[in-house]
Enzyme design. Structure first.
Site, short mmCIF file in Angstrom:
data_model
loop_
_atom_site.label_atom_id
_atom_site.label_comp_id
_atom_site.label_asym_id
_atom_site.label_seq_id
_atom_site.Cartn_x
_atom_site.Cartn_y
_atom_site.Cartn_z
N ASP A 95 0.86 -1.19 0.00
CA ASP A 95 0.00 0.00 0.00
C ASP A 95 0.90 1.23 0.00
O ASP A 95 2.00 1.20 0.55
CB ASP A 95 -0.89 0.02 1.25
CG ASP A 95 -1.98 -1.05 1.21
OD1 ASP A 95 -2.46 -1.37 0.10
OD2 ASP A 95 -2.35 -1.55 2.28
N ASP B 200 -6.97 -1.41 -4.61
CA ASP B 200 -8.02 -1.04 -3.65
C ASP B 200 -8.92 0.05 -4.23
O ASP B 200 -10.14 0.01 -4.07
CB ASP B 200 -7.40 -0.53 -2.35
CG ASP B 200 -6.56 -1.56 -1.63
OD1 ASP B 200 -6.83 -2.77 -1.78
OD2 ASP B 200 -5.62 -1.16 -0.92
#
Length: 161
Positions: free
Chosen positions: A119, A137
Site C-alpha cells: 500500500d 483497492d
C-alpha cells in the site's frame, strides 16, 4: 457479447499493469514506512505493507495468507459468474465488475508473490489518517460504487418497463 468481454479484458489488463507497476516502483525506490508529501497536510506517498485485509483486518490471524488467497479466488469466480450473466446492454455494470475483478486480482498477485499487499496512497487530515491503500483497492472501491449506481439505474429501468 464481444463488447462486454472487450471491456473486461481492457479494464483488467490496464488496471493490473498500473497496479503492479506502481507497487514494484514503490518497492524498488522507497524504504518501508518512507513517506513523500504530495499535498501538504492531505496526501503523501507512504510505503506500507499490509498482511491483513482492509484496515489490516485479520493481520494477526494464523492462517491469514491461505484464508485471503482462498477468499480472493472465490471472489474472482463469483465476479466472473456475475459478469457472464450480464446483458449486453449492461456496459456500466460490466465496467464496475471489471474494476472489482482487476482490484481483486491485483491484490491476489501481491499475496501470492509477497505474502502481503503493498500500500502507498496515504490520505489524511492533520493527524487523522485513512488507512493506506493502492491502485487495486481504488479500483475495487470505484467498481463497488459504480455497481451500486448501476443497481439503482437498473431498478429504475425495470420500473419503467
Amino acid at each position: 457479447m464481444k463488447n462486454r468481454y472487450a471491456i473486461l479484458a481492457a479494464v483488467t489488463v490496464l488496471v493490473l499493469v498500473i497496479d503492479q507497476a506502481t507497487k514494484v516502483y514503490i518497492d524498488r525506490t522507497m524504504q518501508l514506512y518512507q513517506s513523500i508529501p504530495v499535498v501538504n497536510g492531505l496526501f503523501s506517498i507512504t510505503y506500507m505493507r499490509n498482511k491483513g485485509a482492509a484496515f489490516s483486518f485479520l493481520s494477526n490471524f494464523n492462517y491469514r495468507l491461505p484464508f485471503f488467497i482462498l477468499i480472493s479466488l472465490v471472489a474472482v469466480v463469483a465476479i466472473l459468474v456475475a459478469y457472464r450473466k450480464l446483458r449486453d446492454d449492461q456496459r456500466f455494470a460490466a465496467l464496475a465488475l471489471s474494476l472489482i475483478l482487476s482490484g481483486a486480482v491485483g491484490n491476489l498477485i501481491d499475496r501470492v508473490r509477497l505474502g502481503e499487499v503493498i500500500d502507498f496512497l496515504d490520505v489524511f487530515w492533520q493527524t487523522h489518517h485513512w488507512p493506506a491503500f493502492n491502485v487495486a483497492d481504488s479500483a475495487i472501491c470505484v467498481g463497488v460504487a459504480l455497481l451500486a449506481v448501476d443497481m439503482v439505474l437498473e431498478e429504475r429501468r425495470q420500473k419503467k418497463a
